[in-house]
Design a protein around this motif. Structure first.
Motif: not given
Length: 315
Positions: A63-67, A69-82
């Motif tokens: 449940s913490m993974h999204e947060a 990744l955000t803290a790591a500087g991964v944008s919402e747009k970039a997450k779509q390609y991960f």
């Protein structure tokens, strides 16, 4: 020369210092308002992680993974390609480089970096907000002009993506509108925001058409847009208040308007801006006097906007 109803010289177009100051204050308050949700997210993240004993436990909590990744500087747009492997790698490297090295303060490190990324997101959002608020300001004036004339109209809802009739208790229609449609002396008029005009292969901020709204949707839309005879007026709307970017915005708008004029010779071309410097005002005035522009107004000057929209709804 309808522009002379509200403009006597180039200097009338210049944005006053008090308007610039008021504009900056307005945008600062808007930024603070929109930042509130991110502040609350940061607080929630802090509350959720402050009792976590160590970094491995944190990483094991899906449940913490999204947060993370955000803290790591991964944008919402970039997450779509991960892929999942990409997500795991990004979190692992981030944890190794920043969270582990923070020791017992890893929760604070996570929250601070989360907020930094959210702050960058807010910066991008504010660019869209500037344009949206300019649209709202102009549409509010158009709605007021139509109501004053006793002219019935419908609006294109942003939320429902359909044309709706205002109800007696409707308020702030302009905040949920992407267009307006009415009749002028029995002839249909439809004003749309952000139209991709095929003749110029470019998005145009404001387009006024001599057709009913249903001709600009569904199977009729392509044919309507491709018929140059349907365009009555086209214009650029620049809502940015920063004087530093004003000249560049005007150059971009002027270039776009010139392209429109080359392929669509009949429609009225106009410009509305919030930040208009002296050099810009002289060029705009020259274009008005030469007939290159049919009308122009400073978005900060209520009388100019009212006069401009009175001209617009009369076309």
């Amino acid at each position: 020369m309808s522009y002379r109803n509200h403009l006597k010289s180039a200097s009338d177009l210049v944005t006053l210092r008090k308007d610039t100051s008021a504009g900056f204050i307005k945008m600062s308050l808007e930024r603070s308002l929109r930042a509130t949700q991110f502040v609350e997210q940061g607080r929630a993240l802090r509350a959720a992680t402050v009792t976590v004993p160590d970094v491995p436990t944190l990483l094991a909590n899906a449940s913490m993974h999204e947060a993370i990744l955000t803290a790591a500087g991964v944008s919402e747009k970039a997450k779509q390609y991960f892929l999942e492997a990409d997500r795991q790698l990004a979190m692992s490297e981030f944890a190794e480089k920043y969270l582990h090295t923070a020791g017992n303060q890893f929760s604070d490190e996570l929250v601070l970096r989360f907020m930094l990324t959210r702050g960058e997101t807010l910066g991008g959002t504010m660019k869209n907000v500037v344009g949206y608020l300019a649209e709202v300001r102009l549409l509010r004036a158009v709605v007021a002009a139509l109501i004053l004339r006793g002219q019935p109209f419908n609006y294109l809802s942003r939320d429902a993506n359909m044309w709706l009739t205002p109800q007696p208790d409707s308020s702030e229609i302009e905040r949920n509108s992407r267009g307006l449609t009415w009749e002028n002396n029995g002839n249909p008029r439809t004003l749309l925001l952000n139209v991709n005009v095929p003749q110029v292969r470019k998005n145009v901020d404001l387009c006024l058409f001599r057709c009913h709204s249903d001709e600009l949707s569904g199977k009729y839309k392509t044919a309507t847009l491709n018929d140059s005879a349907n365009y009555i007026g086209l214009g650029e709307l620049k809502g940015g208040i920063d004087p530093a970017g004003a000249d560049e915005h005007w150059k971009t708008a002027r270039s776009a308007l010139n392209r429109i004029r080359l392929v669509l010779t009949d429609p009225s071309i106009f410009f509305i801006g919030a930040a208009i410097e002296t050099a810009m005002s002289i060029e705009i005035w020259e274009d008005l006097e030469k007939g290159i522009l049919k009308n122009a107004a400073n978005l900060n000057h209520d009388d100019q906007v009212a006069s401009f929209v009175s001209w617009l709804v009369s076309l």
